[in-house]
Motif scaffolding. Structure first.
Motif, PDB file in Angstrom:
ATOM      1  N   GLY A  78     -23.484  70.067  35.011  1.00 51.67           N
ATOM      2  CA  GLY A  78     -23.051  68.711  34.694  1.00 51.67           C
ATOM      3  C   GLY A  78     -23.081  68.382  33.220  1.00 51.67           C
ATOM      4  O   GLY A  78     -22.723  67.259  32.827  1.00 51.67           O
ATOM      5  N   ALA A  79     -23.467  69.328  32.374  1.00 51.77           N
ATOM      6  CA  ALA A  79     -23.534  69.071  30.931  1.00 51.77           C
ATOM      7  C   ALA A  79     -22.136  68.917  30.340  1.00 51.77           C
ATOM      8  O   ALA A  79     -21.204  69.631  30.714  1.00 51.77           O
ATOM      9  CB  ALA A  79     -24.273  70.196  30.226  1.00 51.77           C
ATOM     10  N   GLU A  80     -21.998  67.993  29.416  1.00 54.54           N
ATOM     11  CA  GLU A  80     -20.738  67.792  28.709  1.00 54.54           C
ATOM     12  C   GLU A  80     -20.758  68.424  27.328  1.00 54.54           C
ATOM     13  O   GLU A  80     -19.737  68.481  26.643  1.00 54.54           O
ATOM     14  CB  GLU A  80     -20.430  66.296  28.601  1.00 54.54           C
ATOM     15  N   VAL A  81     -21.946  68.875  26.886  1.00 58.67           N
ATOM     16  CA  VAL A  81     -22.129  69.521  25.596  1.00 58.67           C
ATOM     17  C   VAL A  81     -22.947  70.786  25.817  1.00 58.67           C
ATOM     18  O   VAL A  81     -23.922  70.779  26.574  1.00 58.67           O
ATOM     19  CB  VAL A  81     -22.851  68.585  24.599  1.00 58.67           C
ATOM     20  N   LEU A  82     -22.571  71.888  25.159  1.00 62.14           N
ATOM     21  CA  LEU A  82     -23.265  73.160  25.330  1.00 62.14           C
ATOM     22  C   LEU A  82     -23.958  73.567  24.036  1.00 62.14           C
ATOM     23  O   LEU A  82     -23.332  73.646  22.974  1.00 62.14           O
ATOM     24  CB  LEU A  82     -22.282  74.252  25.753  1.00 62.14           C
ATOM     25  N   ALA A  83     -25.269  73.805  24.118  1.00 61.35           N
ATOM     26  CA  ALA A  83     -26.044  74.222  22.953  1.00 61.35           C
ATOM     27  C   ALA A  83     -25.767  75.684  22.629  1.00 61.35           C
ATOM     28  O   ALA A  83     -25.631  76.522  23.521  1.00 61.35           O
ATOM     29  CB  ALA A  83     -27.532  74.016  23.219  1.00 61.35           C
ATOM     30  N   ILE A  84     -25.706  75.987  21.322  1.00 59.33           N
ATOM     31  CA  ILE A  84     -25.466  77.352  20.851  1.00 59.33           C
ATOM     32  C   ILE A  84     -26.564  77.727  19.860  1.00 59.33           C
ATOM     33  O   ILE A  84     -26.715  77.077  18.828  1.00 59.33           O
ATOM     34  CB  ILE A  84     -24.092  77.480  20.185  1.00 59.33           C
ATOM     35  N   PRO A  85     -27.349  78.761  20.157  1.00 61.53           N
ATOM     36  CA  PRO A  85     -28.420  79.153  19.236  1.00 61.53           C
ATOM     37  C   PRO A  85     -27.869  79.697  17.919  1.00 61.53           C
ATOM     38  O   PRO A  85     -26.726  80.154  17.832  1.00 61.53           O
ATOM     39  CB  PRO A  85     -29.160  80.257  20.011  1.00 61.53           C
ATOM     40  N   ALA A  86     -28.699  79.660  16.893  1.00 62.19           N
ATOM     41  CA  ALA A  86     -28.338  80.281  15.621  1.00 62.19           C
ATOM     42  C   ALA A  86     -28.117  81.775  15.813  1.00 62.19           C
ATOM     43  O   ALA A  86     -28.852  82.437  16.537  1.00 62.19           O
ATOM     44  CB  ALA A  86     -29.448  80.041  14.597  1.00 62.19           C
ATOM     45  N   GLY A  87     -27.070  82.286  15.174  1.00 64.03           N
ATOM     46  CA  GLY A  87     -26.794  83.713  15.221  1.00 64.03           C
ATOM     47  C   GLY A  87     -26.364  84.252  16.565  1.00 64.03           C
ATOM     48  O   GLY A  87     -26.376  85.464  16.780  1.00 64.03           O
ATOM     49  N   ALA A  88     -25.955  83.378  17.477  1.00 60.97           N
ATOM     50  CA  ALA A  88     -25.630  83.807  18.839  1.00 60.97           C
ATOM     51  C   ALA A  88     -24.164  84.199  18.982  1.00 60.97           C
ATOM     52  O   ALA A  88     -23.301  83.762  18.218  1.00 60.97           O
ATOM     53  CB  ALA A  88     -25.966  82.699  19.833  1.00 60.97           C
ATOM     54  N   LYS A  89     -23.908  85.016  20.003  1.00 58.01           N
ATOM     55  CA  LYS A  89     -22.542  85.387  20.375  1.00 58.01           C
ATOM     56  C   LYS A  89     -22.352  85.112  21.868  1.00 58.01           C
ATOM     57  O   LYS A  89     -22.201  86.030  22.671  1.00 58.01           O
ATOM     58  CB  LYS A  89     -22.283  86.857  20.057  1.00 58.01           C
ATOM     59  N   PRO A  90     -22.357  83.844  22.244  1.00 56.56           N
ATOM     60  CA  PRO A  90     -22.227  83.488  23.663  1.00 56.56           C
ATOM     61  C   PRO A  90     -20.778  83.537  24.111  1.00 56.56           C
ATOM     62  O   PRO A  90     -19.866  83.823  23.319  1.00 56.56           O
ATOM     63  CB  PRO A  90     -22.759  82.055  23.691  1.00 56.56           C
ATOM     64  N   SER A  91     -20.562  83.241  25.376  1.00 58.62           N
ATOM     65  CA  SER A  91     -19.194  83.235  25.899  1.00 58.62           C
ATOM     66  C   SER A  91     -19.057  82.212  27.022  1.00 58.62           C
ATOM     67  O   SER A  91     -20.009  81.959  27.763  1.00 58.62           O
ATOM     68  CB  SER A  91     -18.806  84.627  26.419  1.00 58.62           C
TER      69      SER A  91
END
Length: 249
Positions: A78-91
């Motif tokens: 249900g989140a409308e915003v996604l956190a991204i860590p420093a130096g991360a390569k998420p998808s």
């Protein structure tokens, strides 16, 4: 041309309230890059998957949009915003958080659809997503452990450092086998997938994993065990996974 005039061609100096603002010469492109954007047919819409490379500090993905408007996130709790860590390569991924596009008139394979990702720190990053029905073969399937096999288990511990977090992963009846990724299933072997508030951070191939500094707030980190062929281990009680709460100041 006088030196000051030459410098003025590259710099705009604005004095406001005693603060000197420099732009032009020192302006840099957003540090975040987006690649491998694909729109996968799913139900009545198209699921957007893509890779994000954030070499800078912690950030947040505020939203994804096309000409049709903002796309909702799915599998994000249900989140409308996604956190991204420093130096991360998420998808954005089929087995994790992804965006959903509906109402597209022409969904022919190969079509490129302009997509914009809005980040809190990096700003707007534009890309084009290719419609690909063959990509529907995804990592969102499960392997339900049969009764004649011992189901693996997993537990997590998290320790905070100035540079981020160390995640310790303990398992039973399970062996990490990084050399067998994409190979045939072997009972009790495989790798793990890590998710932050639903956003897939990547694959895990051992008992420790480090993530960078997080944006302020409370975050849910989940790690799920997967077979060599990327199916999620599951029992009658659900996926074989464990979660831990991370609180960043």
């Amino acid at each position: 041309m006088k030196p000051l005039a030459l410098l003025g061609a590259f710099l705009i100096l604005v004095m406001a309230g005693g603060v000197l603002v420099l732009s032009g010469l020192f302006r840099t492109a957003p540090p975040v890059t987006v690649t491998d954007a694909v729109l996968v047919p799913m139900g009545d819409g198209l699921a957007l998957t893509l890779a994000i490379d954030n070499p800078g500090g912690p950030d947040r993905l505020l939203g994804v949009s096309t000409e049709a408007g903002r796309l909702p996130f799915m599998n994000a709790g249900g989140a409308e915003v996604l956190a991204i860590p420093a130096g991360a390569k998420p998808s954005l991924s089929m087995d994790g958080a992804h965006a959903m596009l509906t109402g597209l008139d022409d969904a022919e394979d190969g079509r490129l659809v302009p997509v914009t990702l809005d980040f809190e720190v990096a700003g707007s990053v534009a890309t084009r997503a290719r419609i690909d029905s063959a990509a529907s073969m995804s990592h969102d399937e499960s392997y339900v452990v049969p009764e004649d096999e011992t189901a693996p288990t997993i537990t997590l511990e998290a320790e905070a450092f100035d540079s981020g977090w160390l995640i310790r992963i303990a398992t039973t009846d399970f062996t990490f086998d990084p050399d067998a990724v994409d190979a045939a299933h072997v009972p009790g072997a495989g790798h793990a997938h890590m998710y932050l508030n639903g956003l897939k951070l990547g694959r895990v191939f051992g008992g420790e994993y480090r993530i960078g500094i997080l944006p302020p707030g409370t975050h849910s980190l989940r790690v799920a065990l997967n077979t060599n062929d990327h199916r999620a281990y599951a029992t009658a009680d659900g996926p074989v996974s464990a979660s831990v709460t991370l609180t960043a100041d």
